[in-house]
Design a protein around this motif. Structure first.
Motif, short mmCIF file in Angstrom:
data_model
loop_
_atom_site.label_atom_id
_atom_site.label_comp_id
_atom_site.label_asym_id
_atom_site.label_seq_id
_atom_site.Cartn_x
_atom_site.Cartn_y
_atom_site.Cartn_z
N ALA A 88 -9.89 44.57 -5.55
CA ALA A 88 -11.13 44.27 -4.83
C ALA A 88 -11.77 42.99 -5.35
O ALA A 88 -12.46 42.28 -4.60
CB ALA A 88 -12.11 45.44 -4.97
N LEU A 89 -11.54 42.67 -6.62
CA LEU A 89 -12.07 41.44 -7.20
C LEU A 89 -11.11 40.27 -7.03
O LEU A 89 -11.53 39.15 -6.70
CB LEU A 89 -12.35 41.65 -8.69
CG LEU A 89 -13.40 42.70 -9.08
CD1 LEU A 89 -13.53 42.77 -10.59
CD2 LEU A 89 -14.74 42.39 -8.46
N ILE A 90 -9.82 40.50 -7.25
CA ILE A 90 -8.84 39.42 -7.24
C ILE A 90 -8.47 39.02 -5.81
O ILE A 90 -8.44 37.83 -5.46
CB ILE A 90 -7.58 39.82 -8.02
CG1 ILE A 90 -7.92 40.11 -9.48
CG2 ILE A 90 -6.51 38.72 -7.92
CD1 ILE A 90 -8.47 38.94 -10.25
N PRO A 111 -18.39 37.22 -11.06
CA PRO A 111 -18.83 35.97 -11.71
C PRO A 111 -20.06 36.11 -12.59
O PRO A 111 -20.21 35.36 -13.56
CB PRO A 111 -19.10 35.05 -10.51
CG PRO A 111 -18.19 35.55 -9.44
CD PRO A 111 -18.15 37.04 -9.62
N ASP A 112 -20.95 37.07 -12.26
CA ASP A 112 -22.17 37.19 -13.05
C ASP A 112 -22.39 38.58 -13.65
O ASP A 112 -23.33 38.76 -14.42
CB ASP A 112 -23.39 36.83 -12.19
CG ASP A 112 -23.54 37.76 -10.98
OD1 ASP A 112 -22.56 38.49 -10.67
OD2 ASP A 112 -24.61 37.77 -10.37
N ALA A 162 -24.35 42.47 -17.87
CA ALA A 162 -24.27 41.07 -17.44
C ALA A 162 -23.08 40.39 -18.11
O ALA A 162 -22.85 40.55 -19.31
CB ALA A 162 -25.56 40.34 -17.77
N ARG A 163 -22.33 39.63 -17.33
CA ARG A 163 -21.13 38.98 -17.87
C ARG A 163 -21.47 38.03 -19.02
O ARG A 163 -20.73 37.94 -20.01
CB ARG A 163 -20.44 38.21 -16.74
CG ARG A 163 -19.19 37.46 -17.21
CD ARG A 163 -18.43 36.88 -16.04
NE ARG A 163 -17.28 36.11 -16.50
CZ ARG A 163 -16.11 36.03 -15.86
NH1 ARG A 163 -15.95 36.71 -14.75
NH2 ARG A 163 -15.12 35.30 -16.33
N SER A 164 -22.60 37.35 -18.93
CA SER A 164 -22.98 36.40 -19.97
C SER A 164 -23.24 37.07 -21.31
O SER A 164 -23.19 36.42 -22.36
CB SER A 164 -24.22 35.62 -19.55
OG SER A 164 -25.32 36.51 -19.33
N LYS A 165 -23.51 38.37 -21.30
CA LYS A 165 -23.75 39.10 -22.55
C LYS A 165 -22.46 39.32 -23.33
O LYS A 165 -22.48 39.43 -24.56
CB LYS A 165 -24.38 40.46 -22.25
CG LYS A 165 -25.81 40.41 -21.74
CD LYS A 165 -26.76 40.12 -22.88
CE LYS A 165 -28.21 40.20 -22.43
NZ LYS A 165 -29.14 39.85 -23.53
N ALA A 172 -11.49 37.91 -14.76
CA ALA A 172 -11.83 37.94 -13.34
C ALA A 172 -11.39 39.23 -12.67
O ALA A 172 -11.87 39.56 -11.57
CB ALA A 172 -11.19 36.74 -12.63
N ALA A 173 -10.49 39.98 -13.30
CA ALA A 173 -10.05 41.27 -12.76
C ALA A 173 -10.94 42.41 -13.24
O ALA A 173 -10.79 43.55 -12.78
CB ALA A 173 -8.60 41.54 -13.14
N VAL A 174 -11.84 42.11 -14.18
CA VAL A 174 -12.74 43.13 -14.73
C VAL A 174 -14.19 42.89 -14.33
O VAL A 174 -14.92 43.82 -14.02
CB VAL A 174 -12.63 43.17 -16.28
CG1 VAL A 174 -13.60 44.19 -16.87
CG2 VAL A 174 -11.20 43.49 -16.71
#
Length: 724
Positions: A454-456, A682-683, A649-652, A677-679
């Motif tokens: 669903a992401l890739i 973008p944010d 949050a991905r940035s964390k 990117a599979a987990v």
């Protein structure tokens, strides 16, 4: 705690027993109220350090030493009395009557609160620990949990504190067998030398246990912490004091100094010694030794209650013999039972990581009220025989047990114990059914459960229930975990298992910790599909590293076995010379957001580069952390959260750039892989993608989600190796 107070030990001691003054009973004309007070101080320290400081105070070790003194002293008196019976039945009955009722009441209350407050994902661990608590093997249950990297989150439970009572219960039975068995065989033969022989025996056992504690502490401290054999010396030392105390004489000034020094050491122990990391190793000598010193400071008076001024107890002892401390000591067992579950349930309910001053004070107040009620209406009625006086508190009238209330309370406690046992087994059976249903996870439709696709690939995601469910998640692990193909915390052996195509000529060695291991699910599929042999070189919580003093990622406790394992596995890897080594190349920062390539990985890349072995360097998957503590998405979802609120949050957790890329020029054989990117989006890194739960705990990818990442992992490995 299981410590028998002097009053309770006194009431249980056989009449006419020689050396009765050793225990300080009223029939001897002298009673050590100060030791009740010491128990009160110790339990206050335990509660305060648990609630406000998140540390171990050493109070538990004080209890262990006192337990050995009181219980061991009574057994020794009986064993040394030629006319006493050596039947263990009365002692076992006394222990059951003394220990189980309050425990059952607290377990029952904790069960209700677990159902009301804790997410359903925590119920199985609670059921297991309930049975372990009732069976007095909770310490071994926790030792197994502590040694299993994937179950680490289960250790902090409402029943964690019962480990020490299990240790004491096991010690009581073991010491009963040793002392009575020895007396049965040698009492008539040795006669006047029986005491000396028992002292020699207990001394030898104490030394052996202390040596074992040091060795096991150095090897695997988290497991040793709960180990009965590593803790036995603390109780045995107390029993030895009970054997020698009648023969100890101190000058008055020295006794006063010793008592003061001992009390100061007990009070300050938790502030200066991190018991969570240092016990039961040599530093445990501080609280245990201080307890022994405090007991011996009153030895003159205990040996001869008719001493004059010189026989008075030291000032520190007289202070602890005052009514407030004695009253606190009289309900220490119940207070210990109540304070920890109330703390854990409050933190779970409030969502806080620790209790503030007001919250902590309220927890202690409620614990104290419940402890008094439990002591007054559960412990005392069921502990005392008909017309037997309750434990005396200075100036308080004696109470006697009435028959009918005792029968009613005994019936209630028995029914509660039966209900707890039945409920725990029923829930475990329910979880077995859930695990059986979980076998179908490997065959889920990729159209209905696209997961990472669903992401890739941005495929359409139908509205269907998430799999694995919150109850299936814990067991959705790689096949290598189920087959024992990863060394646990205490094991330093290199374990090899083969997946993929065992007959293939091309080999990928999967090496490092469990974050390398959870890729086995996808690598096994790719190996069978593209004829590659996948061989494991894995150890829990232990990446390939040159670090001399490695720590367990997550709780930062020393992990010397990781260094020893690395010293074994690297020569083995180089000698086996696989076509590629697959391992993790990054890990989370401990001090800021994002991830990092640790400096102690560089030595590994140098060794592999020197041997001409290329590395498939996988960027580590995000670790889910809130307020410095790991959290489980399955728990969050079971508690009413959703895929977003139970994510992060991905940035964390991930830096903007893969840190491994900074080392490619230095190490040409380093082939970076990045499945972020599979987990994560973008944010944001959500808990559920494509109808599949991403994590089975706080930082390991579920086997079901890993299967959905196989195509993307295969694409990246193909680009790195050129094999397909």
């Amino acid at each position: 705690m299981l410590t028998l107070s002097p009053a309770r030990a006194a009431s249980a001691a056989p009449s006419g027993s020689p050396q009765r003054a050793v225990m300080g009973t009223r029939t001897s004309g002298f009673y050590r109220h100060d030791l009740d007070g010491l128990r009160g101080i110790a339990i206050a320290l335990v509660a305060m350090f648990h609630i406000w400081f998140g540390r171990v105070s050493g109070g538990v070790d004080v209890f262990l030493a006192l337990s050995g003194f009181f219980f061991g002293g009574r057994l020794l008196r009986t064993a040394l009395d030629p006319g006493s019976s050596l039947s263990p039945v009365p002692e076992v009955k006394r222990l059951i009557r003394r220990l189980l009722p309050a425990l059952v009441v607290v377990l029952a209350a904790s069960t209700v609160l677990t159902i009301l407050i804790q997410p359903v994902t925590r119920w199985e661990a609670f059921a297991d620990q309930t049975l372990a608590s009732l069976g007095y093997y909770q310490n071994w249950e926790l030792a197994v949990t502590a040694s299993n990297y994937l179950r680490a989150g289960e250790a902090v439970s409402p029943l964690q504190h019962i480990w020490s009572m299990s240790v004491q219960g096991q010690f009581y039975i073991a010491l009963l067998a040793v002392v009575y068995g020895f007396a049965l065989l040698f009492r008539k033969r040795l006669r006047s030398h029986t005491r000396l022989a028992l002292i020699v025996l207990l001394s030898a056992l104490s030394v052996a246990s202390f040596w074992y504690a040091i060795v096991s502490h150095d090897a695997d401290q988290s497991t040793a912490y709960y180990d009965s054999f590593a803790r036995a010396w603390e109780l045995l030392v107390g029993a030895l004091v009970g054997a020698v105390v009648p023969h100890v004489r101190w000058p008055s000034w020295l006794r006063s100094t010793a008592a003061a020094v001992a009390l100061v050491a007990i009070l300050s122990c938790g502030a200066f010694i991190d018991g969570v990391k240092e016990f039961p190793g040599p530093w445990a000598l501080v609280p245990v030794g201080a307890t022994v010193l405090f007991i011996l400071s009153g030895a003159n008076r205990m040996a001869d209650p008719h001493l004059a001024a010189d026989g008075r107890l030291p000032a520190a002892s007289r202070l602890l013999a005052t009514a407030p401390f004695v009253a606190l000591g009289s309900m220490a067992y119940s207070l210990y039972l109540w304070h920890w579950p109330l703390l854990i349930f409050w933190l779970s309910y409030s969502g806080h990581n620790h209790a503030d001053v007001v919250e902590g004070a309220l927890i202690i107040l409620v614990s104290g009220v419940l402890a008094w009620l439990t002591t007054r209406f559960v412990e005392e009625p069921l502990r005392l025989r008909k017309s037997e006086p309750a434990a005396p508190i200075a100036g308080a009238p004696l109470r006697t047990r009435r028959r009918w209330p005792t029968l009613v309370m005994g019936t209630i406690v028995t029914l509660l114990a039966v209900a707890l046992t039945a409920t725990s087994f029923t829930w475990r059976e329910h979880m077995d059914t859930q695990r059986a249903n979980g076998k179908e996870l490997a065959g889920l439709s990729p159209r209905d459960y696209p997961g990472a696709r669903a992401l890739i690939d941005h495929v359409r995601v139908p509205k269907l229930p998430m799999r694995p469910t919150v109850l299936e998640a814990k067991d959705d692990v790689p096949i290598s975990t189920k087959q024992g193909c990863i060394s646990d915390f205490s094991n330093v052996d290199v374990i090899n298992c083969t997946y993929g195509d065992p007959t293939a000529t091309r080999t990928i060695a999967v090496a490092g910790g469990s974050h390398a291991e959870h890729w086995i699910t996808a690598l096994d599929i790719l190996g069978r599909l593209h004829h590659v042999k996948i061989v494991t070189y894995l150890k829990m919580g232990c990446p390939l590293t040159t670090e001399q003093n490695p720590l367990v990622m997550g709780d930062n406790r020393p992990y010397p076995n990781c260094r020893e394992w690395n010293e074994k596995v690297m020569p083995r890897l180089i000698a086996d010379h696989p076509d590629y080594v697959f391992t993790t190349s990054t890990r989370p920062w401990n001090i800021k957001d994002g991830d990092v390539m640790p400096g102690f990985y560089i030595g590994i890349w140098q060794q592999l580069a020197a041997a001409g072995i290329p590395v498939l360097a996988m960027r580590d998957t995000p670790w889910l952390v809130r307020d410095g503590q790991p959290f489980f998405p399955a728990d969050c979802l079971a508690d009413g959260g959703d895929a977003t609120s139970c994510g992060i949050a991905r940035s964390k957790v991930l830096s903007d750039r893969n840190p491994t890329l900074d080392f490619v020029k230095q190490f040409p054989l380093l082939k970076p892989l990045d499945m972020s990117a599979a987990v994560c989006r973008p944010d944001y890194c959500r808990a559920v993608e494509g109808n599949v739960l991403v994590y089975h705990d706080s930082h390991h990818i579920s086997a079901t989600y890993m299967r959905t990442m196989t195509p993307e992992l295969g694409r990246q490995i193909a680009a790195a190796t050129g094999w397909w």
